[in-house]
Structure formats: C-alpha cells, structure tokens
Design an enzyme around this catalytic site. Structure first.
Site, PDB file in Angstrom:
ATOM      1  N   SER A  46       0.813  -1.218   0.000  1.00 43.64           N
ATOM      2  CA  SER A  46       0.000   0.000   0.000  1.00 43.64           C
ATOM      3  C   SER A  46       0.844   1.263   0.000  1.00 43.64           C
ATOM      4  O   SER A  46       0.328   2.356  -0.246  1.00 43.64           O
ATOM      5  CB  SER A  46      -0.940   0.008   1.214  1.00 43.64           C
ATOM      6  N   GLY A 220      -4.533  -2.068  -0.722  1.00 40.45           N
ATOM      7  CA  GLY A 220      -3.737  -1.696  -1.881  1.00 40.45           C
ATOM      8  C   GLY A 220      -3.473  -0.207  -1.895  1.00 40.45           C
ATOM      9  O   GLY A 220      -4.036   0.550  -1.098  1.00 40.45           O
ATOM     10  N   CYS A 247      -9.498  -2.005   3.698  1.00 42.69           N
ATOM     11  CA  CYS A 247      -8.755  -0.807   3.270  1.00 42.69           C
ATOM     12  C   CYS A 247      -9.165  -0.390   1.850  1.00 42.69           C
ATOM     13  O   CYS A 247     -10.264   0.110   1.665  1.00 42.69           O
ATOM     14  CB  CYS A 247      -7.254  -1.041   3.406  1.00 42.69           C
ATOM     15  N   LEU A 248      -8.316  -0.562   0.835  1.00 46.24           N
ATOM     16  CA  LEU A 248      -8.722  -0.213  -0.523  1.00 46.24           C
ATOM     17  C   LEU A 248      -9.941  -1.030  -0.931  1.00 46.24           C
ATOM     18  O   LEU A 248     -10.843  -0.525  -1.616  1.00 46.24           O
ATOM     19  CB  LEU A 248      -7.575  -0.451  -1.510  1.00 46.24           C
ATOM     20  N   ASN A 289      -3.497   2.359   7.266  1.00 48.41           N
ATOM     21  CA  ASN A 289      -2.598   2.891   6.243  1.00 48.41           C
ATOM     22  C   ASN A 289      -3.425   3.241   5.017  1.00 48.41           C
ATOM     23  O   ASN A 289      -3.628   2.412   4.137  1.00 48.41           O
ATOM     24  CB  ASN A 289      -1.521   1.865   5.883  1.00 48.41           C
ATOM     25  N   GLY A 291      -4.871   6.822   2.430  1.00 49.49           N
ATOM     26  CA  GLY A 291      -4.895   8.245   2.134  1.00 49.49           C
ATOM     27  C   GLY A 291      -6.226   8.734   1.612  1.00 49.49           C
ATOM     28  O   GLY A 291      -6.377   9.923   1.315  1.00 49.49           O
ATOM     29  N   TYR A 292      -7.207   7.809   1.472  1.00 43.69           N
ATOM     30  CA  TYR A 292      -8.536   8.163   0.978  1.00 43.69           C
ATOM     31  C   TYR A 292      -9.585   7.660   1.969  1.00 43.69           C
ATOM     32  O   TYR A 292      -9.322   6.769   2.780  1.00 43.69           O
ATOM     33  CB  TYR A 292      -8.780   7.544  -0.403  1.00 43.69           C
ATOM     34  N   HIS A 332      -6.962  -2.401   9.315  1.00 48.21           N
ATOM     35  CA  HIS A 332      -6.364  -3.695   9.008  1.00 48.21           C
ATOM     36  C   HIS A 332      -6.581  -4.692  10.144  1.00 48.21           C
ATOM     37  O   HIS A 332      -5.856  -4.669  11.139  1.00 48.21           O
ATOM     38  CB  HIS A 332      -4.862  -3.529   8.744  1.00 48.21           C
ATOM     39  N   GLU A 334      -5.801  -7.733  10.174  1.00 46.00           N
ATOM     40  CA  GLU A 334      -4.630  -8.612  10.276  1.00 46.00           C
ATOM     41  C   GLU A 334      -3.446  -7.904  10.926  1.00 46.00           C
ATOM     42  O   GLU A 334      -2.433  -8.541  11.235  1.00 46.00           O
ATOM     43  CB  GLU A 334      -4.237  -9.117   8.879  1.00 46.00           C
TER      44      GLU A 334
END
Length: 363
Positions: A46, A220, A247-248, A289, A291-292, A332, A334
């Site tokens: 990522s 990602g 996440c993504l 982690n 940024g969007y 996350h 995990e």
C-alpha cells in the site's frame, strides 16, 4: 555516510545523510506513527510510490528477519528516519535495515528533524518530494516536483500478474490482490481456507467460475477511482457471493454501491488508531494505512450502512450492505504491524460464508 537532501514541492529542504541505496527517488511524502514494525511497513504494498517518514526516533535497532515481510518486493520509494541503527542487536535479526534497502534499491534518509517534517505534513497535507544528492539544482527539482503528476497505476504495479492457489480444507475464498499484505493471507490460512489469489483485473465471471464461497477484497495503494475494473467486478458478484473488503477493498466496495470517496489531507498511517463500533460503542485499537476515505454524506442514497467510525476525526471506518452479505473496514484486522483487536473480523467473514451457504437457491 554521504550527505543527502529531501526536497519538497513547496521548496522546503531537509539535509541529512543517506543509507540504503545510493540513488535519487521521488514520491508522496507521508508519515507513520508506529513505534515498531518498520519491516512490515516498508514491505506493505500500500506504500507503493510513497516516501515514508517514521515518527519514532530510532529505527533499525532490531534489524531485519525473514518472517516479517508483508511482500517479497517492497514498493516503497524511500524511508526517512531521525536516527538509523546500522548494527542491530536481536536474536531474530539476519541483516540490517541499511543492507536490505541497499539490496532492494530503496534510498533512505536519516539525521533530519522528523517531528518538524511530520508537523508540516499535518498542516499542509502530503507533499511530493525527492531524496537526492546535495549538489542538485534545487530550483529545478522543485519545478519538476510541482509539474509531476500523482501516480495512477500503483495497483497494477503491485498486484499479482497470475492467479495462484494456496490449498486448504475449508471454504474457498477468492482473494483479490490489489496490493495484498501477507498478513491477510495468513488470516485465511489460519482458518483452513482454500485460497485462490487473483489479479486485480479478474472479472466477476472468472471469480464465479472458480467456485468461490467468499471473496476478500485486499488492501492496496492509491486512489480507488483508478481501479474501475474492480468496481465493475464487485457489481457483478454482490448478492451472489459474500464479500469482505479491507482498506482499498473497503473503498472499492463503497464505490461499487454508489458511494463516493475523497482524499484525506494527510491520511491515517500508524498502529494506534481507535475505532468505534456504532452498534455497541466498543473501541478497537487498529492498524491503518490509507490516504482516501469514503464520504459520509454519500451513503444517503445507497444500501450501505455505517458500522464503524474513527474516534480521532469521525471518518468512516466500516460499512455493511443492508440486503446482501457484504461488509468492509477501512483498517487492518490482520495488523502486521499493530494490535490484534480486530482480528475477529476474519471469523465474522467465515460465519457470513457459512450462513450464506445455508440459504436456499432462488431460481
């Protein structure tokens, strides 16, 4: 050690000394607040295209080992630290952080005021920057950075090029690799899943043909709007196969259901982000982690329900579909690195798959 510069697009200059690969590299300068876990951070796909500033002052003291990588080939564009330890001391250590970055062609910069740099990013947002030699034309570098475009193809760079099978005796999970951390794969293997990892461009028809009991959309890098193939794939499987997004993958699930996303000023990157579950008020400390974020007001005309929110800034951290077996989280579960408070979400996914298999088929 050789002197190096970090030059930012706003004209700020930080002078320190280089370690790792002796080369120039540009990227989006971000920061991570984790106290440990630098090996997992630098190998997290990522971070593709980014130069990561670590806020903890001493990095490298426990070295690098063979077991804690989150990918085989790190995609990070640079690492910035206050102090680098070149001679690590830990029983698991097999090499130093310096020698790893040198072998992987990743430049590092040490000896700068990382607190000042972090405060700048928090105030102005992430900036494009370049790690370079001290004798460069600074004016030209700043001009080049200002004219350069944000990367748009990170997922293509880090996703697997071909499908592969990780056999197991349990439910078959198709893991769509947008820049998958190995920790996600470990979470499925621990639950005896029969995992098929597929590229980011895999179609809904191909996933259905694989006989998936469930689909996990991985983490990602980059802007979720840059992965339109995945959005169409999700539209083709939702309601047919249980979905879990991380996440993504969370952002892509939201886009596929009519929500919108936007760029955060400086993102969430660290191992200590508190997240509140809306229904219970329970707090999990999470690894993040990204940024969007998914826009809260865009949920109004969708079939998505808010399940989790960030305690720090109120942004969306979890969603579920009100009619279909599909849910997602921005953080996350995990970890790797980070706390394991949210690891139970893998079990939630397994339960969702089992419940879906019990449902009668509709002809």
């Amino acid at each position: 050690m050789r002197e190096k510069l970090l030059i930012l697009e706003n004209g700020d200059i930080y002078q320190g000394y280089g370690f790792g690969a002796d080369m120039e590299m540009s990227g989006e300068v971000v920061f991570n607040t984790g106290m440990t876990g630098y090996q997992e951070i630098l190998s997290d796909p990522s971070y593709c295209g980014q130069i990561v500033t670590l806020t903890y002052p001493l990095i490298g003291n426990y070295g690098i080992n063979r077991d804690d990588f989150e990918s085989i080939s790190p995609a990070i564009h640079g690492l910035i630290v206050k102090e680098i330890e070149l001679e690590p001391s830990h029983w698991r250590s097999e090499e130093s952080l310096h020698t790893l970055l040198e072998a992987k062609n990743i430049p590092g910069l040490a000896g700068i005021d990382t607190r000042k740099l972090t405060r700048l990013i928090r105030e102005h947002g992430t900036l494009k920057g370049r790690i370079c030699d001290v004798d460069v034309d600074v004016t030209q570098v700043v001009k080049d950075l200002k004219m350069s475009k944000w990367m748009r193809n990170q997922v293509e760079l880090v996703s697997t090029k071909e499908p592969y099978h990780v056999p197991g005796k349990g439910k078959r999970v198709v893991l769509v690799d947008f820049g998958m951390k190995h920790g996600i794969l470990h979470g499925l293997i621990e639950r005896q899943c029969d995992v098929v990892v597929v590229p980011y461009k895999t179609s809904a028809e191909e996933i259905i043909r694989l006989g998936a009991d469930g689909v996990l959309l991985s983490n990602g890098p980059g802007n979720p709007e840059d992965v339109p193939e995945a959005i169409e794939m999700i539209k083709g499987i939702i309601g047919k196969i249980p979905i879990f997004g991380i996440c993504l993958g969370h952002q892509l699930l939201a886009l596929a259901n009519g929500a919108t996303t936007s760029r955060l000023r400086f993102g969430h990157r660290g191992s200590n982000h508190p997240v509140r579950e809306i229904s219970t008020g329970k707090i999990d400390i999470t690894a993040q982690n990204h940024g969007y974020t998914v826009d809260l007001d865009s949920l109004a005309n969708t079939e998505l329900e808010l399940t989790h929110e960030a305690v720090n800034d109120g942004t969306i951290e979890g969603l579920k579909h009100i009619n279909y077996p599909a849910f997602s989280v921005q953080y996350h579960p995990e970890a790797s690195p980070g706390p394991h408070d949210a690891n139970y979400l893998f079990d939630t996914f397994m339960n969702m798959i089992r419940e879906h298999k019990k449902q009668p088929l509709h002809v």
